[in-house]
Design a protein around this motif. Structure first.
Motif, PDB file in Angstrom:
ATOM      1  N   PRO A  62      79.418  11.349  74.533  1.00 59.73           N
ATOM      2  CA  PRO A  62      79.227   9.847  75.069  1.00 59.73           C
ATOM      3  C   PRO A  62      79.277  10.167  76.692  1.00 59.73           C
ATOM      4  CG  PRO A  62      80.836   9.801  73.451  1.00 59.73           C
ATOM      5  CD  PRO A  62      80.559  11.407  73.610  1.00 59.73           C
ATOM      6  N   ARG A  65      75.549  10.714  77.286  1.00 66.98           N
ATOM      7  CA  ARG A  65      74.863   9.647  76.947  1.00 66.98           C
ATOM      8  C   ARG A  65      74.929   8.621  78.077  1.00 66.98           C
ATOM      9  NH1 ARG A  65      75.135   9.642  71.736  1.00 66.98           N
ATOM     10  NH2 ARG A  65      73.272  10.861  71.649  1.00 66.98           N
ATOM     11  N   CYS A  66      76.120   8.155  78.361  1.00 70.88           N
ATOM     12  CA  CYS A  66      76.240   7.167  79.592  1.00 70.88           C
ATOM     13  C   CYS A  66      75.539   7.507  80.886  1.00 70.88           C
ATOM     14  CB  CYS A  66      77.727   6.886  79.815  1.00 70.88           C
ATOM     15  SG  CYS A  66      78.524   5.950  78.459  1.00 70.88           S
ATOM     16  N   THR A 117      74.470   1.673  73.464  1.00 75.00           N
ATOM     17  CA  THR A 117      75.371   2.476  73.575  1.00 75.00           C
ATOM     18  C   THR A 117      76.978   2.056  73.802  1.00 75.00           C
ATOM     19  OG1 THR A 117      73.972   3.907  74.676  1.00 75.00           O
ATOM     20  CG2 THR A 117      76.073   4.431  75.572  1.00 75.00           C
ATOM     21  N   GLY A 122      79.057   5.067  72.491  1.00 77.11           N
ATOM     22  CA  GLY A 122      78.449   6.191  73.042  1.00 77.11           C
ATOM     23  C   GLY A 122      77.809   7.070  71.863  1.00 77.11           C
TER      24      GLY A 122
END
Length: 168
Positions: A62, A65-66, A117, A122
């Motif tokens: 996550p 991804r963020c 997201t 996430g």
């Protein structure tokens, strides 16, 4: 989720090796991108953006991804605003309608991926686990544990694992 679906379609178009101005224009029109006036230069810029989008799907955590989505937001999203044009209910725009098609695509994909997201904590974006596939997907399953782009890839991979185990 329009921008998220558009992101998937663009990334998979590039991943399939089918990228051309006409193919990219087809994806934009399929996803209701208005005024999709795509020159060869704009198609090249869009392909570069598409490759940045892939990083969101490839992220292993996550946090990664963020970070990938934040990079997209910094590069592609303008100042968000609410609108009710064309008889639609209130919705957000991340770029003015006066921006060119690539600017609008950058804004809608970055903005949509950021919302997705957050809502998916996430997770729920991925790349098919079958070796050699590379297709990206949005996991809309109940349990959120999807690892293959389609059941066909999952079955193919299971058969391959079974045959490999039998040979050993």
């Amino acid at each position: 989720m329009t921008g998220t679906a558009l992101s998937v379609a663009l990334v998979n178009l590039d991943g399939a090796g089918d990228w051309s101005r006409d193919a990219a224009l087809g994806v934009l029109l399929d996803h209701h991108v208005r005024r999709a006036d795509l020159t060869d230069g704009a198609a090249h810029e869009l392909r570069t953006w598409t490759r940045a989008l892939r990083r969101v799907f490839e992220a292993g955590s996550p946090d990664q991804r963020c970070d990938a989505v934040n990079a997209l937001l910094a590069a592609g999203a303008g100042r968000p605003y609410l609108t009710t044009h064309d008889g639609l209910r209130p919705h957000l725009h991340f770029a003015p309608d006066s921006d060119d098609v690539v600017g609008r695509v950058k804004a809608v994909t970055a903005g949509s991926l950021s919302f997705f997201t957050v809502e998916a904590e996430g997770a729920r974006l991925g790349v098919c686990a079958r070796t050699g596939c590379g297709t990206v997907f949005v996991d809309t399953s109940r349990n959120g544990r999807r690892v293959y782009c389609t059941a066909r890839c999952g079955n193919y991979d299971a058969v391959t694992r079974h045959r490999t185990a039998r040979r050993s």
